[in-house]
Write an enzyme that holds these catalytic residues in place. Structure first.
Site, PDB file in Angstrom:
ATOM      1  N   HIS A   1      48.364 -30.521  51.374  1.00  0.00           N
ATOM      2  CA  HIS A   1      46.909 -30.658  51.398  1.00  0.00           C
ATOM      3  C   HIS A   1      46.420 -31.997  50.910  1.00  0.00           C
ATOM      4  O   HIS A   1      45.386 -32.475  51.342  1.00  0.00           O
ATOM      5  CB  HIS A   1      46.261 -29.485  50.666  1.00  0.00           C
ATOM      6  CG  HIS A   1      46.336 -28.256  51.496  1.00  0.00           C
ATOM      7  ND1 HIS A   1      47.318 -27.313  51.340  1.00  0.00           N
ATOM      8  CD2 HIS A   1      45.626 -27.885  52.579  1.00  0.00           C
ATOM      9  CE1 HIS A   1      47.183 -26.398  52.264  1.00  0.00           C
ATOM     10  NE2 HIS A   1      46.159 -26.712  53.026  1.00  0.00           N
TER      11      HIS A   1
ATOM     12  N   CYS B   1      43.983 -26.619  66.093  1.00  0.00           N
ATOM     13  CA  CYS B   1      43.409 -27.505  65.075  1.00  0.00           C
ATOM     14  C   CYS B   1      44.424 -27.932  64.009  1.00  0.00           C
ATOM     15  O   CYS B   1      44.051 -28.428  62.961  1.00  0.00           O
ATOM     16  CB  CYS B   1      42.210 -26.838  64.407  1.00  0.00           C
ATOM     17  SG  CYS B   1      42.619 -25.325  63.546  1.00  0.00           S
TER      18      CYS B   1
HETATM   19  C1  PEP Z   1      46.842 -24.862  60.113  1.00  0.00           C
HETATM   20  O1  PEP Z   1      47.483 -24.057  59.460  1.00  0.00           O
HETATM   21  O2  PEP Z   1      47.280 -25.436  61.130  1.00  0.00           O
HETATM   22  C2  PEP Z   1      45.461 -25.198  59.735  1.00  0.00           C
HETATM   23  C3  PEP Z   1      44.703 -25.918  60.527  1.00  0.00           C
HETATM   24  O3  PEP Z   1      45.032 -24.798  58.518  1.00  0.00           O
HETATM   25  P1  PEP Z   1      45.479 -25.462  57.130  1.00  0.00           P
HETATM   26  O4  PEP Z   1      46.240 -26.711  57.452  1.00  0.00           O
HETATM   27  O5  PEP Z   1      44.228 -25.721  56.380  1.00  0.00           O
HETATM   28  O6  PEP Z   1      46.300 -24.380  56.542  1.00  0.00           O
END
Ligand code: PEP
Ligand code: MG
Length: 761
Positions: free
Chosen positions: A374, A687
């Site tokens: 993150h 996404c």
């Molecule tokens: C994913 O898991 O691809 C996503 C877009 O969510 P995050 O990266 O916030 O878990």
């Protein structure tokens, strides 16, 4: 070792104090730096009853030059050089740990230098001369008779090394011939690119190491109580972090904190530091010496467990040093960054990054981070060039060092030579030109050569992201990660605050659509103010919609804020980590109740409410038809979906990039989702990070995706690719590759296609 006190009358004086006193006298005597080094080796040889005592100092090329010796041929001084890592001396410098060999000559690493005349000496003890964790040289004693040197001997030599290190930095020893401390050699490391961009700037250590300058304490009693108080504070500090169990605040996982607590309460560790203070060292010097010695002992254990714990020890000692130096709270430093800061951290959470004045952060290096972590996602959202997986970098850097970070290749160059700086400055100009070409494409619709329109959406999570919507030319926000705002808040945001925050985002988006994702917390995203239970597998644990359904109060409040903020507009909300369709039913029920309540309380309702599901858990791939009857749209979270498909933790650098998303099984899974969505006439977007890479985005279009969402900096490169692509041709190529039944990665075939078809990758 012969105790110096044997020759004195009165109460015995600890040997270390005698040595420290003598070294201090030497430093005070007239003479140049070389003369002082010569005196030091003579003294240490005498005090340790060693036939040889030598000091080697590190040169720019990493070699070790003999600078002073008692016992070896004087003609070897300044002419004998050991290459980086050569011999036992080189080994000591490379590992930054003492080498204690009763029979050095029969050791496989021994390197014989005839010019020194050392053939008659059997035993050897070498300790590194360390300053702020960086090896400046090595100090060695040798004896004719084979013997293993005692712990006391190691301590004496380590203490001497500390004094030498300190005086090297001030120029009091070695003098003009000294190693170029002010200009350490340039150095490069290859890591993993996390976020694109190139930056030239100066290193700011996220948690800087404290360099101990006062080695001796006049009054051991006062010093002891200073040490004790600091250890108490350290323990309170760790307990505090554990109590809050906040990943965001502590930047460390609970297990690490528990390991810290174990260390901080280790009686041996504390006793050794107290002993060193009783012998005359300052508290800081005592912490450093015990740290070095413990580090060396742990390195000697060939057990990976202890090697893993090394980092905990390093962190803990640094923390204790910061307490002693009154620098534990670095919050103020975070805002007082230079204009061209290159932030360097061993590990860092997203909230910690956001604490900095990000306009001044040109680049970020996080030793442990992988592309899906993150902190990397936040860095990307902020447009900060970033590199990860460069372990050991912090040990090779000093605060303020010049550096170049290449977020394209993952390279980090420390203290670069002028030629490299010039080459990179050129590269930066080139990238700026390319950026301006991308900017020129801003208003060009993203359509392939054969006229297929692709929706290019942007991922966001904070108000600072919103200006990018306009300057990237994105068609809207395909993923708004609402948890980022929760992660940086110090308390759970109330309804009014949440409503205002979402309203602000919608206002900034204007006519463009925004898809809000309901809170995706838990896993590696913890909220500082929310209690979390320790979980063995947090990514598979109580997170996202699971937590939301078990604590409906949280979800209800967020949904209420979404609805209130969207009065008169369309609300798009999606639910993360959906594992079975009943979760959607329950969430929809809650949303329905909130809609009814909205009307009853006289608020303006949204013109429509679209509810979507994120496809991130493999089980839902096998129930897509049922899912699609319950939702208005799908969004594929490929970061999570791939980690679960491949059973490879996205935050673990060892496995995060081990399996290629462009491999047959992953692409078949993705194709299944698009086909089901098309059959059900429901929009689908992807996404995850995959969408941001032109080659991967090309493959997604080949599978049938017509909507993808990515970090704003990737919109330009992906649009360039789309404008040069023929959608029908890539679809046919993908069809063939997936049908071929070869399995494995098809990356190279796709690359070859792109090259043959002049697709801009
Ligand atoms: C994913 O898991 O691809 C996503 C877009 O969510 P995050 O990266 O916030 O878990
Ligand atoms: Mg996800």
């Amino acid at each position: 070792m012969r105790r110096a006190s044997e020759h004195r009358s009165g109460p015995p004086e600890p040997a270390l104090r005698v040595i420290m006193r003598r070294l201090r006298e030497i430093m005070a005597e007239p003479g140049d730096g070389q003369a002082r080094l010569d005196k030091i080796v003579r003294q240490i040889a005498g005090l340790m009853v060693a036939e040889v005592c030598s000091i080697y100092l590190k040169r720019q090329d990493g070699s070790l030059e003999l600078f002073a010796t008692e016992g070896l041929n004087q003609t070897a001084v300044h002419s004998t050089r050991m290459k980086r890592g050569e011999g036992l001396v080189g080994r000591c410098a490379e590992l930054a740990t003492p080498v204690n060999e009763p029979d050095a000559q029969s050791h496989p690493a021994f390197s014989y230098r005839p010019e020194t005349g050392e053939e008659v000496y059997h035993s050897l003890l070498a300790v590194p001369i360390l300053r702020g964790g960086i090896v400046l040289g090595v100090i060695v004693v040798q004896n004719r008779t084979p013997r293993e040197y005692s712990e006391d001997d190691v301590e004496v030599l380590e203490t001497t090394a500390m004094v030498v290190a300190e005086n090297l930095a001030s120029g009091a020893v070695a003098g003009a011939r000294g190693p170029d401390l002010e200009r350490p050699q340039s150095d490069s490391m290859a890591g993993t690119p996390l976020s694109s961009g190139i930056a030239l700037g100066h290193v700011v250590l996220h948690e800087p190491r404290v360099v101990v300058t006062e080695l001796l304490a006049e009054d051991p009693v006062t010093e002891l109580s200073r040490l004790d108080l600091s250890i108490d504070r350290l323990r309170e500090n760790i307990d505090d972090m554990l109590r809050h169990d906040s990943l965001a605040q502590a930047g460390a996982h609970r297990e690490v904190l528990e390991a810290y607590r174990m260390f901080a309460n280790d009686r041996g560790w504390v006793r050794r530091m107290r002993d060193a203070v009783r012998e005359g060292l300052s508290a800081g010097a005592a912490v450093e010496r015990v740290h070095n010695a413990t580090r060396a002992r742990m390195l000697r254990q060939n057990d990976p467990f202890w090697r893993e714990r090394l980092r905990d020890l390093d962190d803990l000692s640094d923390r204790l040093q910061r307490i002693l130096a009154g620098k534990l709270d670095v919050a103020a430093d975070k805002l007082a960054l230079p204009e061209d800061a290159i932030l360097l951290a061993r590990n860092m959470g997203p909230a910690e990054l956001l604490d900095y004045d990000h306009k001044r952060v040109r680049a970020l290096i996080v030793e442990d981070a992988s592309a899906q972590s993150h902190v990397a996602i936040v860095a990307k959202a902020l447009g900060i060039a970033s590199v990860g997986q460069v372990s050991g970098l912090t040990e090779r850097v000093t605060q303020g060092d010049a550096a170049i970070v290449d977020g394209e290749t993952g390279e980090v160059h420390l203290r670069p030579q002028p030629e490299l700086v010039a080459a990179y400055a050129d590269k930066v100009r080139f990238l700026a030109r390319r950026q301006s070409q991308y900017r020129a494409l801003r208003d060009t619709p993203a359509a392939t050569k054969d006229g297929v329109r692709i929706r290019l959406l942007m991922n966001a999570g904070l108000p600072v992201d919103m200006p990018h919507l306009d300057d990237s030319g994105a068609d809207g926000i395909g993923l708004f990660r609402t948890e980022l705002q929760f992660m940086i808040a110090s308390a759970f945001p109330r309804l009014e605050r949440q409503t205002a925050a979402y309203h602000q985002i919608l206002e900034a988006a204007g006519d463009k659509p925004v898809v809000f994702r309901a809170l995706d917390i838990g896993g590696d995203k913890a909220l500082p103010y929310l209690r979390h239970h320790k979980e063995e597998n947090p990514a598979l644990g109580w997170r996202a919609i699971r937590l939301a359904l078990d604590r409906p109060g949280l979800l209800r409040l967020q949904v209420r804020a979404f609805l209130r903020a969207s009065g008169g507009r369309t609300l798009n909300v999606m639910l993360p980590m959906v594992t079975e369709v009943s979760e959607i039913d329950r969430a929809r029920e809650l949303i329905g109740e909130e809609l009814a309540r909205l009307a009853a309380t006289g608020h303006v309702a949204p013109v429509s409410v679209s509810v979507g599901a994120m496809v991130e858990v493999p089980s839902i791939l096998f129930d897509l038809e049922a899912l699609l009857t319950r939702v208005d749209f799908l969004s594929v979270g490929s970061n999570d979906l791939l980690q679960f498909l491949f059973a490879a933790d996205r935050t673990n650098p060892r496995v995060a990039d081990r399996f290629d998303p462009l491999s047959v099984p992953a692409l078949r899974a993705l194709r299944r989702i698009v086909e089901a969505a098309v059959r059900a006439d429901r929009p689908v977007t992807l996404c995850g990070e995959m969408a941001a890479r032109p080659l991967e985005a090309m493959a997604l279009i080949g599978l049938g995706f017509r909507s993808i969402s990515m970090a704003p900096a990737s919109i330009g490169p992906v649009k360039s690719m789309i404008l040069s692509l023929d959608a029908a041709r890539i679809a046919a190529v993908m069809e063939g590759l997936l049908a071929a039944g070869k399995g494995g990665s098809i990356r190279e075939s796709l690359r070859a296609f792109a090259e043959g078809d002049s697709v801009e990758i």
